[in-house]
Design a protein around this motif. Sequence first.
Motif, PDB file in Angstrom:
ATOM      1  N   GLY A  63      38.826  40.235  39.396  1.00  0.00           N
ATOM      2  CA  GLY A  63      38.567  39.058  40.225  1.00  0.00           C
ATOM      3  C   GLY A  63      39.689  38.050  40.110  1.00  0.00           C
ATOM      4  O   GLY A  63      40.481  38.060  39.155  1.00  0.00           O
ATOM      5  N   TYR A  64      39.750  37.175  41.102  1.00  0.00           N
ATOM      6  CA  TYR A  64      40.802  36.158  41.128  1.00  0.00           C
ATOM      7  C   TYR A  64      40.484  35.022  40.152  1.00  0.00           C
ATOM      8  O   TYR A  64      39.319  34.683  39.914  1.00  0.00           O
ATOM      9  CB  TYR A  64      40.958  35.569  42.521  1.00  0.00           C
ATOM     10  N   VAL A  65      41.523  34.463  39.607  1.00  0.00           N
ATOM     11  CA  VAL A  65      41.440  33.217  38.839  1.00  0.00           C
ATOM     12  C   VAL A  65      42.038  32.123  39.709  1.00  0.00           C
ATOM     13  O   VAL A  65      43.203  32.208  40.119  1.00  0.00           O
ATOM     14  CB  VAL A  65      42.191  33.322  37.497  1.00  0.00           C
ATOM     15  N   ARG A  66      41.236  31.121  40.007  1.00  0.00           N
ATOM     16  CA  ARG A  66      41.654  30.063  40.926  1.00  0.00           C
ATOM     17  C   ARG A  66      41.743  28.732  40.203  1.00  0.00           C
ATOM     18  O   ARG A  66      40.946  28.441  39.305  1.00  0.00           O
ATOM     19  CB  ARG A  66      40.688  29.949  42.108  1.00  0.00           C
ATOM     20  N   ALA A  67      42.709  27.950  40.613  1.00  0.00           N
ATOM     21  CA  ALA A  67      42.845  26.599  40.070  1.00  0.00           C
ATOM     22  C   ALA A  67      41.736  25.716  40.625  1.00  0.00           C
ATOM     23  O   ALA A  67      41.315  25.881  41.771  1.00  0.00           O
ATOM     24  CB  ALA A  67      44.210  26.020  40.435  1.00  0.00           C
TER      25      ALA A  67
END
Length: 641
Positions: free
Chosen positions: A433-437
């Motif tokens: 999964g993506y890691v988002r700011a």
Amino acid sequence: MPERAAWDQDPEEPDGDLGRLHTVLVSAALDPSLAGVLLFDVPPEHLPVVARAFAQLLGRSCGHPAGRPAPRTVLDSATVDEDLWIRPRVRRGPEGIGFTFGPGPLAEPDDGPRLVVVPDLARLSVPGRRAAVQLLGQDTAALEHSGIRHHWRPRARWLACCRSEDAALLSPHLLDRFALRLAAPGLRPRPGPDPLGPLPAGWATALDPRTPRPRVALTDEAAAAVLDLLDEREGGGNRRALALARIARALARLDGADAPPDEPRTGPLPVTPAHVDRAARLIRLRTPLRPRTRPERAPDREVPEPPDAGRPLPRPEPLRGAEQEAEAGVPVHGPESAQPLGPAAAPGEPPPAADLPYPEDAAGPGRGEATLRVPARRHAGTRASRGPVIGVRRARDLWDLAPVRTAMEAAKYRAVRGGAGGPLVIAPADLRGYVRAPEPVRMLTLVLDHTCRGGWDWYPDLEPFLRWAYVTRASVHVVEVGGGGEPDELRARAFTARSTRDPRIAAALARHPGRATPLAHGLDLAGQALRRAFRHHSAGLVEALLVVATDGRGNVPLAVSRGGRPGPGPVGRTGVDDAAAVAAHIRALGRSRLRSVVVDPGRPPYTRLPAALAEALGGGVVGRADAADAPGARDREAHHG
């Protein structure tokens, strides 16, 4: 001119704001159709006392024991839908303790009416405003949320406070739901158990649920009096007429409770024109048909009507000097007139906002402002993620998956799982999964007028605002006005940075000045950016700061910036007036989450222009004190003035 109390105060009405407020709260507790009470300019420290007194009146009206108030719910800017409609409950079942959901506080699962307190209506969240529109004045309500289906009859009473100048920033659909309006800036409750004064015996009898309530009928004369007191050209709809009639009906019911018990009563209680007149006095209703002061005697001949004080007034034009009126073509850099800049007082202006029950009529919100609908999102899904992607990690759920990295991880074990020519098998351990700011919740909008710099070093004046943006991790939206080397010098340009560490901000602060100053277009771009940021999602920004570094000398009209072609003839003050008009639209975004500051370089001879721009924005001015203390500044200003 007689004093206000000479005609505003009814002889039978208790004196002062406390008596009027007491009458309003008793009427709201007695009549469910008067469920909304809106108080203007009430000191915040007195709101808990008023709310407690209102809750006790509601408790008395539903038969609670003496001294037991009705339950209260407070709504503010952080209120969401889950706080209003559902409530988690703990239940013990065959398999142990479990959690379930039940109707929330606004669904009224409790016995009797509930008091909903809104300390500041202008800062109320969008879910709270929608709830007020959906419940106030409605006979039935239905709830379908989280598997709950509930139908009920709304009986809650709403007590909201608002500043009179903020009424123009709210939706008319929301304000119309509050039938009882009262302005009490000088409210001072009494010490002791009865802060609003002792409750009359007749009112206590009327509030008692065991007292039979006779039917109240509106006479034809009273209906005609209601229509005579309201101007149908105001465009306020029928809610104001209904509110005035319902207030008169509540007053008639209170008068009926004061009647002797042995007096025979045949038929319903009549609502007379006297009750309508008392209702208008109670909320301080003034319209073109109801002047501010009552004449001492009835006129023998027809008196011409005063100007339409109740209708929305057009925005006043800024004052122009005598020299500028005589010569419309004088450029902005001409000698400054002694007449101060700023909005002019329109002839026949309405009474102060504190004397009007409908202050929103003086200046309504602009198009698209104060909407009750959350704008549609571009992304779909029940838990769509926001923020830029800054990395990839092992997935913890099935939301916001990274398909490419997931396929790459599964491809490592393809030969083991299905052979070289077999299908690609994705195991749960392969999901990525993506890691988002995190999305910034604060924003700094910086409008830089490069043509105002000259020999002024604006770094010390702008450094506190940039430091605030750095500490709070706010996004920065920079609008450059009049920069050198622009491909189109008649237009401003803008860019958005995620933080103050963006190198484009340092380059913008060091840019050389150009020739033209499209200040109005730069403010227009800043207003559009703020409007988009406030409506990006349901919560919007927590706080936004608008900093305008300019001397106020805009020499490019807004129409020229949008069209891209210079107009015929001299510009005159058109660019300055356009900048003030755009600043007024920015001010309509609201004071609750937006603060505005004008950084004044203090360049004579036009030292009043930054202050006029700050007044239009509804903010303050910084930097002028240092410029005024500079050597020779006062002499140059006096010479040019």
